[in-house]
Design an enzyme around this catalytic site. Structure first.
Site, PDB file in Angstrom:
ATOM      1  N   ARG A 172       0.859  -1.177   0.000  1.00 27.78           N
ATOM      2  CA  ARG A 172       0.000   0.000   0.000  1.00 27.78           C
ATOM      3  C   ARG A 172       0.899   1.232   0.000  1.00 27.78           C
ATOM      4  O   ARG A 172       2.042   1.192   0.471  1.00 27.78           O
ATOM      5  CB  ARG A 172      -0.894   0.026   1.237  1.00 27.78           C
ATOM      6  CG  ARG A 172      -1.839  -1.153   1.380  1.00 27.78           C
ATOM      7  CD  ARG A 172      -2.673  -1.000   2.645  1.00 27.78           C
ATOM      8  NE  ARG A 172      -3.660  -2.073   2.810  1.00 27.78           N
ATOM      9  CZ  ARG A 172      -3.455  -3.194   3.495  1.00 27.78           C
ATOM     10  NH1 ARG A 172      -2.273  -3.379   4.098  1.00 27.78           N
ATOM     11  NH2 ARG A 172      -4.389  -4.112   3.607  1.00 27.78           N
ATOM     12  N   LYS A 203      -2.705  -2.042   7.639  1.00 28.84           N
ATOM     13  CA  LYS A 203      -3.938  -1.572   8.257  1.00 28.84           C
ATOM     14  C   LYS A 203      -4.156  -2.270   9.595  1.00 28.84           C
ATOM     15  O   LYS A 203      -3.814  -3.438   9.768  1.00 28.84           O
ATOM     16  CB  LYS A 203      -5.132  -1.844   7.332  1.00 28.84           C
ATOM     17  CG  LYS A 203      -5.218  -0.913   6.140  1.00 28.84           C
ATOM     18  CD  LYS A 203      -6.502  -1.135   5.371  1.00 28.84           C
ATOM     19  CE  LYS A 203      -6.665  -0.132   4.231  1.00 28.84           C
ATOM     20  NZ  LYS A 203      -7.917  -0.355   3.483  1.00 28.84           N
ATOM     21  N   HIS A 283      -2.475   2.409  -5.781  1.00 25.42           N
ATOM     22  CA  HIS A 283      -3.326   1.255  -5.505  1.00 25.42           C
ATOM     23  C   HIS A 283      -3.590   0.446  -6.771  1.00 25.42           C
ATOM     24  O   HIS A 283      -3.889  -0.748  -6.696  1.00 25.42           O
ATOM     25  CB  HIS A 283      -4.635   1.715  -4.869  1.00 25.42           C
ATOM     26  CG  HIS A 283      -5.051   0.861  -3.704  1.00 25.42           C
ATOM     27  ND1 HIS A 283      -4.275   0.717  -2.580  1.00 25.42           N
ATOM     28  CD2 HIS A 283      -6.144   0.070  -3.506  1.00 25.42           C
ATOM     29  CE1 HIS A 283      -4.874  -0.109  -1.727  1.00 25.42           C
ATOM     30  NE2 HIS A 283      -6.006  -0.508  -2.275  1.00 25.42           N
ATOM     31  N   ARG A 286      -0.943  -2.062  -6.796  1.00 20.96           N
ATOM     32  CA  ARG A 286      -1.237  -3.122  -5.822  1.00 20.96           C
ATOM     33  C   ARG A 286      -2.300  -4.079  -6.381  1.00 20.96           C
ATOM     34  O   ARG A 286      -2.174  -5.303  -6.247  1.00 20.96           O
ATOM     35  CB  ARG A 286      -1.701  -2.497  -4.511  1.00 20.96           C
ATOM     36  CG  ARG A 286      -2.145  -3.487  -3.429  1.00 20.96           C
ATOM     37  CD  ARG A 286      -2.381  -2.734  -2.123  1.00 20.96           C
ATOM     38  NE  ARG A 286      -3.217  -3.455  -1.185  1.00 20.96           N
ATOM     39  CZ  ARG A 286      -2.769  -4.338  -0.293  1.00 20.96           C
ATOM     40  NH1 ARG A 286      -1.469  -4.627  -0.248  1.00 20.96           N
ATOM     41  NH2 ARG A 286      -3.592  -4.935   0.551  1.00 20.96           N
ATOM     42  N   TYR A 318     -10.552 -10.324  -6.469  1.00 20.40           N
ATOM     43  CA  TYR A 318      -9.608 -10.539  -7.560  1.00 20.40           C
ATOM     44  C   TYR A 318      -9.947 -11.781  -8.378  1.00 20.40           C
ATOM     45  O   TYR A 318      -9.463 -11.932  -9.496  1.00 20.40           O
ATOM     46  CB  TYR A 318      -8.183 -10.634  -7.005  1.00 20.40           C
ATOM     47  CG  TYR A 318      -7.752  -9.322  -6.403  1.00 20.40           C
ATOM     48  CD1 TYR A 318      -7.424  -8.235  -7.204  1.00 20.40           C
ATOM     49  CD2 TYR A 318      -7.707  -9.150  -5.018  1.00 20.40           C
ATOM     50  CE1 TYR A 318      -7.062  -7.015  -6.651  1.00 20.40           C
ATOM     51  CE2 TYR A 318      -7.336  -7.934  -4.457  1.00 20.40           C
ATOM     52  CZ  TYR A 318      -7.026  -6.879  -5.279  1.00 20.40           C
ATOM     53  OH  TYR A 318      -6.671  -5.669  -4.733  1.00 20.40           O
TER      54      TYR A 318
END
Length: 349
Positions: A172, A203, A283, A286, A318
């Site tokens: 991230r 996170k 992002h 990522r 995904y």
């Protein structure tokens, strides 16, 4: 002398609610009084009042078709109208905005003593489908990672190393800018060059280890050679107040720790220079890392660990990206694909 009695006073229907007592007040009058309230007392902007008016006209139209007076609208009416709006193609976000306007209207009616409860209070809009994360095609991602800008060597080395870590390790942007040059008890993250691992604080203050590929290690070595001891483009000494910034792996020209916003700006600029069809942001790299890993390995659990997702349902998005990739390959390669899939779409109700 006249025998006429005292003037007759109209009485509200016995046993009726407060709403019935104002049955003579039409929907238009109620809406106008409410709009005057939000315009004068709440001092809402003219455009907001205009939108409220449109939403309440829709409410009045729904009620008139039942028919039911606005103060007599019940929870089941609101739910039915939400379903009608949704089936008619209204987005979840659009319905949520309409419900917000209706909810405020009935809150005001309650304060006037015209309704006993708010029929919109526990009604929620349909959940909007989450958009798929944007990922680059494999060739585009490689093209972007391999691109060399005409910036000076210091900036080019730094930006190339950032791209390699974002795409090569799936970091991230917050994890990237939190990296320090060396490990320490106060460091949020660092790269172990010998072990080819990035230790990051993700996170929820959860630490994880991400692998760092050979190309990324080479890019980091080039950057560290040019970065300098203070992280600046000059050999100026580092002040005590800049000590934390000087420990940052990625810094700006003045030696301060690079911010997430700066990384976004640099990647956008780099993608335009590279001739990418769409601006690239951190992002997106990522997402590209996750999608390409899943396409190659098919190991959802491994991708979950690499991304640092606490719940595998977060990673499962995904699989939808992966199916899109497979569907495109099928359409492009199979002789019956286009005909069959087109026919299915035409036969669909």
């Amino acid at each position: 002398m006249s025998n006429a009695g005292p003037p007759q006073v109209a009485k509200a229907p016995s046993g009726g609610s407060a709403a019935h007592a104002v049955a003579s007040v039409g929907a238009t009058d109620l809406i106008e009084k409410y709009l005057e309230y939000v315009r004068v007392e709440k001092r809402l902007a003219a455009r907001t009042v205009e939108l409220y008016a449109l939403d309440l006209q829709k409410l009045s139209s729904f009620a008139a078709k039942v028919p039911v007076a606005l103060p007599d609208v019940k929870n089941n009416h609101i739910r039915r109208w939400v379903a009608q709006m949704h089936s008619g193609g209204r987005s979840g976000r659009g319905i949520a905005l309409i419900l917000s306007g209706w909810r405020g209207f009935y809150t005001w009616l309650g304060r006037q003593g015209l309704v006993a409860s708010n029929p919109v209070q526990d009604v929620r809009s349909p959940k909007a489908p989450k958009p798929l994360p944007k990922a680059l095609a494999v060739d585009d991602a490689v093209q972007f990672a391999d691109f060399q800008s005409d910036d000076d060597a210091w900036l080019e080395a730094r930006d190339a190393a950032m791209v390699e870590l974002l795409y090569g390790s799936g970091l991230r942007v917050g994890e990237l800018v939190g990296l320090d040059v060396v490990a320490s008890t106060t460091a949020r993250g660092w790269v172990d060059m010998q072990a080819a691992e990035a230790h990051v604080l993700g996170k929820g203050s959860k630490r994880r280890t991400a692998p760092v590929g050979k190309v990324a290690l080479q890019a980091l070595e080039r950057w560290l050679q040019l970065r300098g001891p203070s992280g600046t483009q000059t050999a100026a000494p580092v002040a005590a107040t800049q000590a934390d910034a000087a420990s940052a792996l990625f810094t700006g020209r003045n030696g301060t720790r690079l911010t997430a916003q700066s990384v976004w700006q640099r990647l956008k600029r780099r993608s335009l220079m590279a001739g990418m069809a769409t601006p690239v942001h951190p992002h997106m790299l990522r997402h590209s890392f996750a999608s390409h890993m899943l396409q190659s390995s098919g190991d959802l659990r491994a991708v979950q660990e690499l991304l640092g997702h606490a719940n595998i349902t977060t990673t499962q998005v995904y699989t939808r990206l992966d199916f899109q990739h497979l569907a495109k390959a099928y359409d492009a390669a199979h002789p019956r694909a286009k005909l069959g899939r087109k026919k299915n779409r035409e036969d669909a109700p």
